[in-house]
Enzyme design. Sequence first.
Site, PDB file in Angstrom:
ATOM      1  N   ASP A 140      -3.907   2.450  -5.186  1.00  0.00           N
ATOM      2  CA  ASP A 140      -2.590   2.489  -4.537  1.00  0.00           C
ATOM      3  C   ASP A 140      -2.245   1.231  -3.743  1.00  0.00           C
ATOM      4  O   ASP A 140      -1.390   1.264  -2.877  1.00  0.00           O
ATOM      5  CB  ASP A 140      -2.479   3.728  -3.639  1.00  0.00           C
ATOM      6  CG  ASP A 140      -3.052   3.495  -2.257  1.00  0.00           C
ATOM      7  OD1 ASP A 140      -4.066   2.773  -2.144  1.00  0.00           O
ATOM      8  OD2 ASP A 140      -2.472   4.025  -1.287  1.00  0.00           O
ATOM      9  N   GLU A 141      -2.919   0.123  -4.050  1.00  0.00           N
ATOM     10  CA  GLU A 141      -2.563  -1.077  -3.292  1.00  0.00           C
ATOM     11  C   GLU A 141      -2.785  -2.341  -4.111  1.00  0.00           C
ATOM     12  O   GLU A 141      -3.592  -2.370  -5.031  1.00  0.00           O
ATOM     13  CB  GLU A 141      -3.355  -1.160  -1.986  1.00  0.00           C
ATOM     14  CG  GLU A 141      -4.845  -1.327  -2.182  1.00  0.00           C
ATOM     15  CD  GLU A 141      -5.615  -1.079  -0.898  1.00  0.00           C
ATOM     16  OE1 GLU A 141      -5.682  -2.003  -0.071  1.00  0.00           O
ATOM     17  OE2 GLU A 141      -6.134   0.037  -0.729  1.00  0.00           O
TER      18      GLU A 141
ATOM     19  N   ASP B   4       0.860  -1.191   0.000  1.00  0.00           N
ATOM     20  CA  ASP B   4       0.000   0.000   0.000  1.00  0.00           C
ATOM     21  C   ASP B   4       0.895   1.239   0.000  1.00  0.00           C
ATOM     22  O   ASP B   4       1.782   1.376   0.848  1.00  0.00           O
ATOM     23  CB  ASP B   4      -0.912  -0.008   1.243  1.00  0.00           C
ATOM     24  CG  ASP B   4      -1.939   1.114   1.186  1.00  0.00           C
ATOM     25  OD1 ASP B   4      -3.059   0.876   0.717  1.00  0.00           O
ATOM     26  OD2 ASP B   4      -1.610   2.240   1.616  1.00  0.00           O
TER      27      ASP B   4
HETATM   28  N1  DCP Z   1      -8.592   8.635  -1.364  1.00  0.00           N
HETATM   29  C1  DCP Z   1      -9.590   9.594  -1.558  1.00  0.00           C
HETATM   30  N2  DCP Z   1     -10.578   9.756  -0.633  1.00  0.00           N
HETATM   31  C2  DCP Z   1     -10.594   8.990   0.506  1.00  0.00           C
HETATM   32  C3  DCP Z   1      -9.599   8.039   0.724  1.00  0.00           C
HETATM   33  C4  DCP Z   1      -8.589   7.870  -0.244  1.00  0.00           C
HETATM   34  O1  DCP Z   1      -9.574  10.263  -2.589  1.00  0.00           O
HETATM   35  N3  DCP Z   1     -11.568   9.178   1.410  1.00  0.00           N
HETATM   36  C5  DCP Z   1      -7.493   8.531  -2.350  1.00  0.00           C
HETATM   37  C6  DCP Z   1      -6.363   9.436  -1.933  1.00  0.00           C
HETATM   38  C7  DCP Z   1      -5.338   8.528  -1.350  1.00  0.00           C
HETATM   39  C8  DCP Z   1      -5.559   7.247  -2.121  1.00  0.00           C
HETATM   40  O2  DCP Z   1      -6.954   7.218  -2.417  1.00  0.00           O
HETATM   41  O3  DCP Z   1      -4.028   9.052  -1.497  1.00  0.00           O
HETATM   42  C9  DCP Z   1      -5.171   6.020  -1.346  1.00  0.00           C
HETATM   43  O4  DCP Z   1      -5.941   5.914  -0.172  1.00  0.00           O
HETATM   44  P1  DCP Z   1      -5.380   5.308   1.164  1.00  0.00           P
HETATM   45  O5  DCP Z   1      -6.552   5.017   2.037  1.00  0.00           O
HETATM   46  O6  DCP Z   1      -4.444   4.188   0.883  1.00  0.00           O
HETATM   47  O7  DCP Z   1      -4.607   6.507   1.866  1.00  0.00           O
HETATM   48  P2  DCP Z   1      -3.215   7.176   1.541  1.00  0.00           P
HETATM   49  O8  DCP Z   1      -2.416   6.408   0.552  1.00  0.00           O
HETATM   50  O9  DCP Z   1      -3.447   8.592   1.176  1.00  0.00           O
HETATM   51  O10 DCP Z   1      -2.482   7.166   2.955  1.00  0.00           O
HETATM   52  P3  DCP Z   1      -1.878   5.940   3.787  1.00  0.00           P
HETATM   53  O11 DCP Z   1      -0.435   6.243   3.906  1.00  0.00           O
HETATM   54  O12 DCP Z   1      -2.571   5.981   5.100  1.00  0.00           O
HETATM   55  O13 DCP Z   1      -2.162   4.690   3.027  1.00  0.00           O
HETATM   56 CA    CA Z   2      -2.167   4.182   0.841  1.00  0.00          CA
HETATM   57 CA    CA Z   3      -4.895   2.086   0.021  1.00  0.00          CA
END
Ligand code: DCP
Ligand code: CA
Ligand code: CA
Length: 424
Positions: free
Chosen positions: A104-105, A9
């Site tokens: 992203d995963e 992730d």
């Molecule tokens: N995303 C979004 N709205 C949300 C959650 C996520 O647009 N409510 C998008 C933005 C994030 C991406 O999806 O960058 C990936 O979501 P993740 O939940 O994996 O969160 P992040 O990658 O941002 O952070 P982390 O480091 O906690 O995984």
């Molecule tokens: Ca993420």
């Molecule tokens: Ca994710």
Amino acid sequence: MSRWILHVDMDAFFPSVEQVLDPGLTGRAVIVGGPPESRGVVSSASYEARRYGVHAAMPTSQAKRLCPDGVFLPGNHEAYEEYSRRVLTILERFTPLVDQASIDEAYLDVTGCEHLLEPQDGQAAPTLPQAPGVGTDPSAAVRVGRAIKAVVRRETGLTCSVGVAPNRLLAKTASGLQKPDGLTVLLAEDVPRLIWPKPVGFLHGVGPSSVDHLRRLGIQSVGDLAHYPLELLAREFGVSGRHLHDAANGRDDTPVLPADSAGEAKSLSRETTFAKDVGDLAELQGTLLGLADAVARRLRRHGYVGRTVVVKIRRADFTTVTRSRTLPEATDLAEDIHAEACQALTAFWKPGLEVRLLGVGVANLQRSQNPPTTLFDPSEKLRRVSRVVDRIKDRFGERSLTRARLLEPSGRREEPGGEGDQES
Ligand code: DCP
Ligand code: CA
Ligand code: CA
């Protein structure tokens, strides 16, 4: 069969891509989201911004109050898609069993793939015969996880967090335990100590309404759920009662299968575009041999066999058709793949057909079993020869050995730095 699954992730994905594209943003609080004036919400915040309490789904106006000096960006989805694809391509160098779960995963089944460390330029390191990494020792899977993190960082500038576990559920849980830039092993025996104390909402797929329902049954923690009688859960939740119970106990036997956007099994494939459209059946069949060879080699390198052979034909007018044939038995031999591909092509071909692009794929992938060791089995003999050829090509390059048939002149387009082939 026991497996090793990785969950990869990306850390703060959207803001991290922004930071890579604009190094001036490195180390700064970056918040990607909708504009505060139109009641936008935060998509994601960099870890620097999270220190101020900013998190996803929070109104951007609130984020602005918490972190007034943050850099607020509207988001660049084309760039995120592009980086997502680049990461996926890296992951697919380690194993064809990659299941992208979101932008992203991804999940990877790396059972037995630990000999494929640090592939360079799409080429895996030379394969040494090894016992598949099944059992209770996660160290080989951890090495694959470290290698993935290093290659992703080197080639994209991004960090990710990796979970290593015997199933998808635990791998996903593990990747979230030490963010950012973490690598966490979670074994079934760790579940009581690490997961049972968490509230039930910690489990993926247990949303607020399930949390309420469970609370009414007196279930607060994951441990409460794990100890709740299965029959009573089944009565309350139907089939998902068992899923909840399994999840609380860290059990999950969903396999990692590569999936395309349509959710179908993806094929491991090679294709080539001709410099000049080709109508000659014999020449097309010759091209299929080279493609079948490349696909078979990739299957063997990763320890897979496949049962369905797919031929992709793009006509001069860009219309594209695929034809697939299923073999009686799964194979990793170019000869088998080529024979089926030729039959599929021949059945389709008619005079006047002009082919622009030709591809060969193998779907229905499964891990190759230990092959029979008798040399009286002709395909075993072929398999051994193929492995020797693979090793020579690993050491001396793709073009060091060529089938006599492929030396015939052909109109194949030579792309600089490659063979004009695309993997998909
Ligand atoms: N995303 C979004 N709205 C949300 C959650 C996520 O647009 N409510 C998008 C933005 C994030 C991406 O999806 O960058 C990936 O979501 P993740 O939940 O994996 O969160 P992040 O990658 O941002 O952070 P982390 O480091 O906690 O995984
Ligand atoms: Ca993420
Ligand atoms: Ca994710």
